[in-house]
Design an enzyme around this catalytic site. Structure first.
Site, PDB file in Angstrom:
ATOM      1  N   ASP A   1       0.847  -1.204   0.000  1.00 18.43           N
ATOM      2  CA  ASP A   1       0.000   0.000   0.000  1.00 18.43           C
ATOM      3  C   ASP A   1       0.880   1.251   0.000  1.00 18.43           C
ATOM      4  O   ASP A   1       1.851   1.331   0.741  1.00 18.43           O
ATOM      5  CB  ASP A   1      -0.916  -0.030   1.229  1.00 18.43           C
ATOM      6  CG  ASP A   1      -1.982   1.050   1.160  1.00 18.43           C
ATOM      7  OD1 ASP A   1      -3.022   0.802   0.522  1.00 18.43           O
ATOM      8  OD2 ASP A   1      -1.759   2.142   1.724  1.00 18.43           O
TER       9      ASP A   1
ATOM     10  N   ASN B   1      -2.237  12.944  -3.368  1.00 17.75           N
ATOM     11  CA  ASN B   1      -3.249  13.425  -4.320  1.00 17.75           C
ATOM     12  C   ASN B   1      -3.731  14.833  -3.959  1.00 17.75           C
ATOM     13  O   ASN B   1      -3.906  15.682  -4.823  1.00 17.75           O
ATOM     14  CB  ASN B   1      -4.453  12.470  -4.334  1.00 17.75           C
ATOM     15  CG  ASN B   1      -4.269  11.342  -5.333  1.00 17.75           C
ATOM     16  OD1 ASN B   1      -3.571  11.500  -6.332  1.00 17.75           O
ATOM     17  ND2 ASN B   1      -4.890  10.206  -5.065  1.00 17.75           N
TER      18      ASN B   1
ATOM     19  N   GLU C   1      -4.713   2.522  -4.182  1.00 22.32           N
ATOM     20  CA  GLU C   1      -3.245   2.583  -4.157  1.00 22.32           C
ATOM     21  C   GLU C   1      -2.666   1.298  -3.575  1.00 22.32           C
ATOM     22  O   GLU C   1      -1.591   1.280  -2.999  1.00 22.32           O
ATOM     23  CB  GLU C   1      -2.780   3.805  -3.358  1.00 22.32           C
ATOM     24  CG  GLU C   1      -3.101   3.779  -1.868  1.00 22.32           C
ATOM     25  CD  GLU C   1      -4.447   4.397  -1.516  1.00 22.32           C
ATOM     26  OE1 GLU C   1      -5.374   4.362  -2.363  1.00 22.32           O
ATOM     27  OE2 GLU C   1      -4.583   4.886  -0.375  1.00 22.32           O
TER      28      GLU C   1
ATOM     29  N   HIS D   1      -4.525  14.827  -8.808  1.00 18.79           N
ATOM     30  CA  HIS D   1      -4.792  13.436  -9.197  1.00 18.79           C
ATOM     31  C   HIS D   1      -3.979  12.998 -10.410  1.00 18.79           C
ATOM     32  O   HIS D   1      -3.640  11.820 -10.536  1.00 18.79           O
ATOM     33  CB  HIS D   1      -6.285  13.235  -9.441  1.00 18.79           C
ATOM     34  CG  HIS D   1      -7.056  13.166  -8.169  1.00 18.79           C
ATOM     35  ND1 HIS D   1      -7.239  11.991  -7.484  1.00 18.79           N
ATOM     36  CD2 HIS D   1      -7.649  14.133  -7.435  1.00 18.79           C
ATOM     37  CE1 HIS D   1      -7.930  12.225  -6.375  1.00 18.79           C
ATOM     38  NE2 HIS D   1      -8.200  13.535  -6.321  1.00 18.79           N
TER      39      HIS D   1
END
Ligand SMILES: [Mg+2]
Length: 313
Positions: free
Chosen positions: A174, A182, A218, A187
Site C-alpha cells: 500500500d 493526491n 493505491e 490526481h
C-alpha cells in the site's frame, strides 16, 4: 501477436482426407494431424493446444461426437473451437453436431476456398475474443493485471501449491500517505505515481510464476509461489528500495520526503494449513501492522497449520 502461427488440428481416420486439408491450410497455418479420437484429445490437452479443430465424425473406436463431448467437458479444452468436417450431410446431422458445441459444420465433399474462408472467419472471432479477454483483465491505469485477474491467478496458484506442498508467499502493498499526495500534487500526478510504482514493482518480480496486480486504489498484491518466507522477505525489502529509488517527491508524507510503501507479507505451507482466505487476511493484517509501525517497512509472518507465527523486519 496472440495469433502468429495458428495451429489447426485436423482429425480424420482417412489419410487422404488429412493430406487434402493439410495441403489446403499449410501456407497460412500450422496443420497438426490426428488419425483418431485419442490422438486428437492428446493434442488438445498438450502444452501447445490447437487454436481450432477440424473434426471428422465417423471414425473407428472413438467418433467425432465423442471427441467433442470430451473436449467440451474439460476446462482445458472447452474453448477450442471445433468445426465438423463430415460426409454426414442431412439437416438433422448438422443440427446434432452444432448442438454438441461445434462452431461450424462443413460437409464433404467440400469446396476448398469456402473451407479456408470459414476457418479464417472463426480464427478472427477467437482473436478478437482473446484481445477482449486480455483487456478485461488489465488495469486501465497501470496496465498491470487487475483484481479480477488476481482472483483467478490466486485460486490457480493456491491449488497448485496444495498439490505440490511447497511454500507460497503473498504480499499486500500500500502506498503511504497517498491521499495526502493526491491532495497536494493533484490526481494527475497521483496517477503518474501509481503507474511508476506499478512498473517498479513489476520489475522486482523475476520468476515466471511470480505475479502482481493492482488490488484497488493505491494497493497492490504480489503472489510468489514456491517462495519461502526468507525469499519473500528479500523481494519485499527490495521492493521498498525500488520504490525509494523512484524518488517521487512527497513533502506531505510523515514516513519520508519521497513516496514510500508499506508491505504486509504472509507465507503459508498449504499442505498443512487451512484456507487461502486466512492467507490473504494475514497479509492484510501485517500490512496494517506495517502501517501502525511507522510505514515504509515490511511486516511478515508464517502460517503453519492454524498458527500464525509473527516474524517482523
Ligand atoms: Mg471418417
Amino acid at each position: 501477436m496472440i495469433f502468429d502461427n495458428p495451429r489447426i488440428l485436423i482429425v480424420d481416420d482417412e489419410k487422404m482426407n488429412l493430406k487434402v486439408l493439410a495441403d489446403l491450410l499449410k501456407d497460412e497455418y500450422v496443420p497438426v494431424l490426428a488419425r483418431n479420437g485419442d490422438q486428437a484429445i492428446q493434442h488438445a490437452l498438450s502444452e501447445t493446444p490447437p487454436d481450432l479443430i477440424l473434426l471428422d465424425v465417423i471414425m473407428p473406436q472413438m467418433g467425432g461426437y465423442e471427441v467433442i463431448k470430451y473436449l467440451k467437458n474439460n476446462d482445458k479444452t472447452k474453448n477450442i473451437p471445433v468445426i465438423f468436417v463430415t460426409a454426414l450431410s442431412s439437416i438433422e446431422d448438422e443440427e446434432f453436431g452444432l448442438r454438441l458445441g461445434a462452431v461450424d459444420y462443413i460437409t464433404k465433399p467440400f469446396s476448398p476456398p469456402i473451407v479456408k474462408i470459414r476457418i479464417r472467419n472463426h480464427l478472427r472471432i477467437i482473436h478478437q475474443y482473446k484481445l477482449l479477454d486480455q483487456l478485461a483483465h488489465l488495469d486501465g491505469l497501470t496496465e498491470i493485471c487487475n483484481r479480477r485477474r488476481f482472483e483467478e491467478e490466486f485460486k490457480k496458484e493456491w491449488e497448485r501449491s496444495l498439490r505440490s506442498g511447497s511454500p507460497f508467499s503473498l504480499a499486500m502493498i500500500d502506498v503511504d500517505y497517498f491521499k495526502q499526495y493526491n491532495d497536494h500534487y493533484g490526481h494527475a500526478m497521483g496517477d503518474l505515481a501509481l503507474q511508476r510504482i506499478a512498473k517498479a514493482l513489476s520489475d522486482v518480480l523475476r520468476r515466471p510464476a511470480d505475479f502482481i496486480a493492482r488490488y484497488g486504489g493505491e494497493e497492490f498484491v504480489m503472489l510468489m509461489p514456491e517462495t519461502d518466507h526468507e525469499g519473500a522477505m528479500q523481494v519485499a525489502r527490495y521492493s521498498l528500495k525500488k520504490i525509494a529509488d523512484l524518488n517521487i517527491v512527497h513533502h506531505h508524507s510523515r514516513a519520508a520526503d519521497y513516496v514510500t510503501v508499506s508491505i504486509g507479507l504472509s507465507t503459508i505451507h498449504p499442505a498443512i494449513a487451512s484456507s487461502h482466505k486466512t492467507f490473504l487476511a494475514t497479509a492484510d493484517q501485517n500490512l496494517y501492522r506495517a502501517k501502525e509501525g511507522g510505514r515504509n517497512r515490511v511486516v511478515g509472518s508464517v502460517i503453519r497449520g492454524e498458527t500464525v507465527l509473527p516474524l517482523s523486519a
